[in-house]
Design a protein around this motif. Structure first.
Motif, PDB file in Angstrom:
ATOM      1  N   ARG A  12       0.831  -1.204   0.000  1.00 50.53           N
ATOM      2  CA  ARG A  12       0.000   0.000   0.000  1.00 50.53           C
ATOM      3  C   ARG A  12       0.870   1.260   0.000  1.00 50.53           C
ATOM      4  N   THR A  13       1.976   1.208   0.743  1.00 50.67           N
ATOM      5  CA  THR A  13       2.867   2.373   0.810  1.00 50.67           C
ATOM      6  C   THR A  13       3.442   2.707  -0.554  1.00 50.67           C
ATOM      7  N   PHE A  14       3.945   1.711  -1.277  1.00 48.68           N
ATOM      8  CA  PHE A  14       4.515   1.971  -2.599  1.00 48.68           C
ATOM      9  C   PHE A  14       3.452   2.501  -3.547  1.00 48.68           C
ATOM     10  N   ARG A  15       2.290   1.867  -3.571  1.00 49.74           N
ATOM     11  CA  ARG A  15       1.240   2.291  -4.495  1.00 49.74           C
ATOM     12  C   ARG A  15       0.787   3.722  -4.195  1.00 49.74           C
ATOM     13  N   ASN A  16       0.726   4.076  -2.909  1.00 52.48           N
ATOM     14  CA  ASN A  16       0.258   5.403  -2.546  1.00 52.48           C
ATOM     15  C   ASN A  16       1.332   6.466  -2.738  1.00 52.48           C
ATOM     16  N   MET A  17       2.538   6.232  -2.216  1.00 46.72           N
ATOM     17  CA  MET A  17       3.562   7.267  -2.170  1.00 46.72           C
ATOM     18  C   MET A  17       4.343   7.389  -3.474  1.00 46.72           C
ATOM     19  N   VAL A  18       4.499   6.280  -4.195  1.00 50.28           N
ATOM     20  CA  VAL A  18       5.299   6.310  -5.419  1.00 50.28           C
ATOM     21  C   VAL A  18       4.420   6.409  -6.665  1.00 50.28           C
ATOM     22  N   LEU A  19       3.316   5.658  -6.683  1.00 49.63           N
ATOM     23  CA  LEU A  19       2.454   5.634  -7.860  1.00 49.63           C
ATOM     24  C   LEU A  19       1.246   6.560  -7.748  1.00 49.63           C
ATOM     25  N   GLY A  20       0.929   7.002  -6.525  1.00 49.87           N
ATOM     26  CA  GLY A  20      -0.244   7.836  -6.327  1.00 49.87           C
ATOM     27  C   GLY A  20      -1.542   7.085  -6.522  1.00 49.87           C
ATOM     28  N   GLN A  21      -1.538   5.787  -6.202  1.00 52.08           N
ATOM     29  CA  GLN A  21      -2.708   4.937  -6.387  1.00 52.08           C
ATOM     30  C   GLN A  21      -3.187   4.376  -5.051  1.00 52.08           C
ATOM     31  N   ASP A  22      -4.442   3.920  -5.030  1.00 51.61           N
ATOM     32  CA  ASP A  22      -4.995   3.271  -3.850  1.00 51.61           C
ATOM     33  C   ASP A  22      -4.702   1.775  -3.885  1.00 51.61           C
ATOM     34  N   GLY A  23      -5.056   1.094  -2.801  1.00 54.67           N
ATOM     35  CA  GLY A  23      -4.910  -0.355  -2.744  1.00 54.67           C
ATOM     36  C   GLY A  23      -3.514  -0.775  -2.336  1.00 54.67           C
ATOM     37  N   GLY A  24      -3.257  -2.075  -2.460  1.00 57.03           N
ATOM     38  CA  GLY A  24      -1.963  -2.624  -2.092  1.00 57.03           C
ATOM     39  C   GLY A  24      -2.053  -3.520  -0.881  1.00 57.03           C
ATOM     40  N   THR A  25      -1.008  -4.289  -0.644  1.00 59.47           N
ATOM     41  CA  THR A  25      -0.998  -5.254   0.448  1.00 59.47           C
ATOM     42  C   THR A  25      -0.896  -4.545   1.797  1.00 59.47           C
ATOM     43  N   THR A  26      -1.363  -5.245   2.840  1.00 54.56           N
ATOM     44  CA  THR A  26      -1.337  -4.695   4.199  1.00 54.56           C
ATOM     45  C   THR A  26      -0.688  -5.685   5.157  1.00 54.56           C
ATOM     46  N   ASP A  27       0.240  -6.475   4.680  1.00 51.16           N
ATOM     47  CA  ASP A  27       0.871  -7.529   5.478  1.00 51.16           C
ATOM     48  C   ASP A  27       2.171  -7.024   6.094  1.00 51.16           C
ATOM     49  N   ALA A  28       3.060  -7.958   6.493  1.00 54.21           N
ATOM     50  CA  ALA A  28       4.329  -7.573   7.116  1.00 54.21           C
ATOM     51  C   ALA A  28       5.208  -6.770   6.164  1.00 54.21           C
ATOM     52  N   ASP A  29       5.178  -7.095   4.864  1.00 58.15           N
ATOM     53  CA  ASP A  29       5.930  -6.297   3.902  1.00 58.15           C
ATOM     54  C   ASP A  29       5.475  -4.839   3.938  1.00 58.15           C
ATOM     55  N   GLU A  30       4.171  -4.624   3.991  1.00 58.06           N
ATOM     56  CA  GLU A  30       3.631  -3.269   4.073  1.00 58.06           C
ATOM     57  C   GLU A  30       4.072  -2.581   5.366  1.00 58.06           C
ATOM     58  N   SER A  31       4.113  -3.330   6.459  1.00 60.42           N
ATOM     59  CA  SER A  31       4.527  -2.740   7.728  1.00 60.42           C
ATOM     60  C   SER A  31       5.936  -2.171   7.640  1.00 60.42           C
ATOM     61  N   PHE A  32       6.855  -2.932   7.035  1.00 57.81           N
ATOM     62  CA  PHE A  32       8.221  -2.439   6.888  1.00 57.81           C
ATOM     63  C   PHE A  32       8.285  -1.293   5.887  1.00 57.81           C
ATOM     64  N   ALA A  33       7.494  -1.353   4.840  1.00 58.74           N
ATOM     65  CA  ALA A  33       7.462  -0.268   3.867  1.00 58.74           C
ATOM     66  C   ALA A  33       6.984   1.027   4.513  1.00 58.74           C
ATOM     67  N   ALA A  34       5.922   0.940   5.314  1.00 57.21           N
ATOM     68  CA  ALA A  34       5.385   2.122   5.974  1.00 57.21           C
ATOM     69  C   ALA A  34       6.382   2.697   6.974  1.00 57.21           C
TER      70      ALA A  34
END
Length: 215
Positions: A43-65
């Motif tokens: 979700r972090t990559f899609r929002n901050m880099v692509l300007g899009q909604d959605g994306g995973t909310t798992d442990a990968d997302e936690s580290f990304a955020a």
């Protein structure tokens, strides 16, 4: 206290942070983009880099955020800003990310060649530092206003700050793939003698996340 951080820095299983033959078509080198599968669906990559909604909310997302929390300034090597080498031929190249880069804070780019600052949309201003890593860190800390400074890479830039024992904490995402060649992050560095230790480890399907802190 403000920290100097490395976050979401992805390595292959054999320790390479970028593939060989980096160029405009392969900014991370041949095979380098596939290292980052854990990140690009978050979700972090899609929002901050692509300007899009959605994306995973798992442990990968936690580290990304976590990688974007409390960051007041960035430091980049010149290769992370663009593929141009030597003197700046003109002012047209303004980074890989378009008019609104994902930093939204001051960014200090290490280079040997002077260039005027570039103000972009969204709060990002690129400053070009010609007098070394210590000057870049001093300027970044001043600009960060008490927040942390994040070293975005590339490999050689992270290595230089590690060699000087300036990195306070580092998040590495180890991708389950082999590159065979490229830019190796830790080759020749005695991380124990430099005072670093692993303090956290989390495995997901696409990466093993480790946190390395300086004692």
């Amino acid at each position: 206290m403000s920290k100097l951080r490395v976050n979401a820095f992805t390595l292959s299983l054999d320790g390479y942070g970028a593939g060989p033959d980096q160029n405009l078509q392969n900014p991370l080198g041949i095979g380098g983009e596939s290292l980052h599968r854990w990140f690009v669906d978050t979700r972090t990559f899609r929002n901050m880099v692509l300007g899009q909604d959605g994306g995973t909310t798992d442990a990968d997302e936690s580290f990304a955020a976590r990688s974007f929390e409390n960051v007041g300034a960035w430091i980049l090597g010149r290769n992370m800003f663009g593929p141009i080498r030597g003197e700046w031929p003109d002012e047209t190249w303004k980074g890989w990310w378009g008019d609104n880069p994902p930093y939204h804070v001051p960014v200090f780019v290490l280079t040997h060649f002077k260039r005027a600052p570039i103000t972009m949309e969204g709060g990002t201003t690129f400053h070009f530092v010609t007098d070394g890593i210590h000057s870049a860190l001093e300027q970044a800390r001043s600009a960060a206003g008490g927040k942390d400074v994040r070293v975005g890479g590339g490999v050689s830039t992270v290595r230089r700050y590690l060699q000087e024992k300036l990195i306070d904490t580092m998040h590495l995402a180890i991708s389950p793939m082999l590159l065979g060649t490229g830019e190796h992050l830790l080759a020749g560095l005695d991380m124990v003698k430099l005072g670093y230790r692993c303090t956290e480890q989390v495995a997901t399907a696409l990466a093993t996340h480790v946190i390395i802190d300086r004692a």
